[in-house]
Design an enzyme around this catalytic site. Structure first.
Site, PDB file in Angstrom:
ATOM      1  N   HIS A  13       0.805  -1.299  -0.087  1.00 40.80           N
ATOM      2  CA  HIS A  13      -0.079   0.014   0.026  1.00 40.80           C
ATOM      3  C   HIS A  13       1.009   1.253   0.101  1.00 40.80           C
ATOM      4  CE1 HIS A  13       0.941  -0.374   4.315  1.00 40.80           C
ATOM      5  NE2 HIS A  13       0.350   0.874   4.629  1.00 40.80           N
TER       6      HIS A  13
ATOM      7  N   HIS B  56       0.930   3.947   2.206  1.00 40.57           N
ATOM      8  CA  HIS B  56       1.548   4.689   3.430  1.00 40.57           C
ATOM      9  C   HIS B  56       3.119   4.912   3.289  1.00 40.57           C
ATOM     10  CE1 HIS B  56      -2.036   3.730   6.139  1.00 40.57           C
ATOM     11  NE2 HIS B  56      -1.823   5.143   5.626  1.00 40.57           N
TER      12      HIS B  56
ATOM     13  N   ASP C 170       5.631   4.802   5.183  1.00 38.49           N
ATOM     14  CA  ASP C 170       6.632   3.826   5.772  1.00 38.49           C
ATOM     15  C   ASP C 170       6.678   2.743   4.972  1.00 38.49           C
ATOM     16  OD1 ASP C 170       3.937   3.522   6.930  1.00 38.49           O
ATOM     17  OD2 ASP C 170       4.679   1.914   8.155  1.00 38.49           O
ATOM     18  N   HIS C 171       6.158   2.715   3.979  1.00 38.14           N
ATOM     19  CA  HIS C 171       6.089   1.452   2.657  1.00 38.14           C
ATOM     20  C   HIS C 171       6.660   1.961   1.545  1.00 38.14           C
ATOM     21  CE1 HIS C 171       4.149  -1.375   5.512  1.00 38.14           C
ATOM     22  NE2 HIS C 171       3.499  -0.328   6.016  1.00 38.14           N
TER      23      HIS C 171
ATOM     24  N   HIS D  88      -7.299  -1.881   6.593  1.00 37.81           N
ATOM     25  CA  HIS D  88      -6.327  -1.067   6.732  1.00 37.81           C
ATOM     26  C   HIS D  88      -7.018   0.334   6.390  1.00 37.81           C
ATOM     27  CE1 HIS D  88      -2.437   0.190   8.329  1.00 37.81           C
ATOM     28  NE2 HIS D  88      -2.081   0.796   6.923  1.00 37.81           N
TER      29      HIS D  88
HETATM   30 ZN   LIG Z   1       2.921   0.764   7.709  1.00 41.23          ZN
HETATM   31 ZN   LIG Z   2      -0.110   1.545   6.543  1.00 36.39          ZN
END
Ligand SMILES: [Zn+2]
Ligand SMILES: [Zn+2]
Length: 244
Positions: free
Chosen positions: A60, A62, A64-65, A136
């Site tokens: 996904h 976000h 942090d990805h 999520h």
């Molecule tokens: Zn995350």
């Molecule tokens: Zn996430």
């Protein structure tokens, strides 16, 4: 198959764990799943190197990805690599276009191919992958590689995802917080244990760990173990698991 955890942290730094990134390798094939901040450094430390990664599969969007996507592109360009394939859920093309619009000087440095995928089966970097929609705060896909490896992405624990993972030799599952943190969009250990109860999974690695989990590992494992009696461990950055 070899699975290497590059980053087992999340959006708040622990000082030890970088953001999400998992390297999947099998028989000369290499795939990076997620590319959070620190993934590029860990790739180098892993001995595999960013030159060897020509395909990234995103769960996904976000930060942090995806935070190291542009740094990965730049490093590959500087190293003389010419290509990067980015595969992810719907919206991935817009994400990459928008990133390259902000960093105009990175346009046309690499041949970037973007492919959007939906839940179901597809092939990426020579791997046959199944995708399953998680629960999520953004649309997110969990990925399964045959009977060998399943990665939850970011998700609450729920029966559908546990069904999707059942029968895997290794499951890496989001376990962001201990039980006393009031959380949505991620599981607590108690909720994860309840959903895993009775499932046949070879080993579970907990990942996507916030600083709140530091010093709480034993109680988190006990909480899961109250419902699920399988092998559960904490993932660590640069830990490699070989799967037969
Ligand atoms: Zn995350
Ligand atoms: Zn996430």
């Amino acid at each position: 198959m070899r699975v290497t955890f590059l980053g087992t942290g999340a959006a708040m730094p622990t000082g030890e764990r970088f953001q999400a990134g998992i390297l999947v390798q099998d028989d000369g094939r290499t795939l990076l799943v997620d590319c959070g901040a620190g993934a590029l450094q860990r790739l180098q430390q892993s001995g595999v190197g960013y030159e060897a990664v020509s395909t990234v599969l995103l769960t996904h969007h976000h930060l942090d990805h995806v935070a190291d996507l542009l740094p990965l592109m730049k490093a590959r360009w500087l190293a003389g690599e010419e290509h990067l394939e980015i595969v992810g859920p719907q919206g991935t093309k817009n994400l990459v276009d928008d990133l390259l619009e902000v960093y105009e000087y990175m346009q046309d440095k690499l041949e970037v191919q973007v492919r959007e995928v939906v839940p179901g089966e597809f092939s990426v970097a020579g791997f046959e992958v199944s995708a399953y929609e998680t629960r999520h705060s953004l649309p997110c896909l969990a990925y399964r590689f045959g009977d060998l490896f399943t990665f939850s992405g970011d998700s609450e624990a729920f029966a559908g995802l546990a069904n999707f993972a059942e029968g895997s030799a290794i499951l890496a599952h989001d376990c962001s917080f201990p039980d006393d943190v009031d959380v949505s969009n991620h599981p607590t250990p108690d909720a994860l244990g309840r959903e895993l109860a009775g499932r046949e999974i070879g080993r579970v690695y907990l990942t996507h760990l916030y600083p709140h989990t530091e010093g709480r590992h034993e109680e988190m494992l006990e909480s899961i173990g109250a419902h699920y009696d399988g092998d559960v461990r904490f993932a660590e950055d640069l830990k490699t698991v070989s799967i037969e």
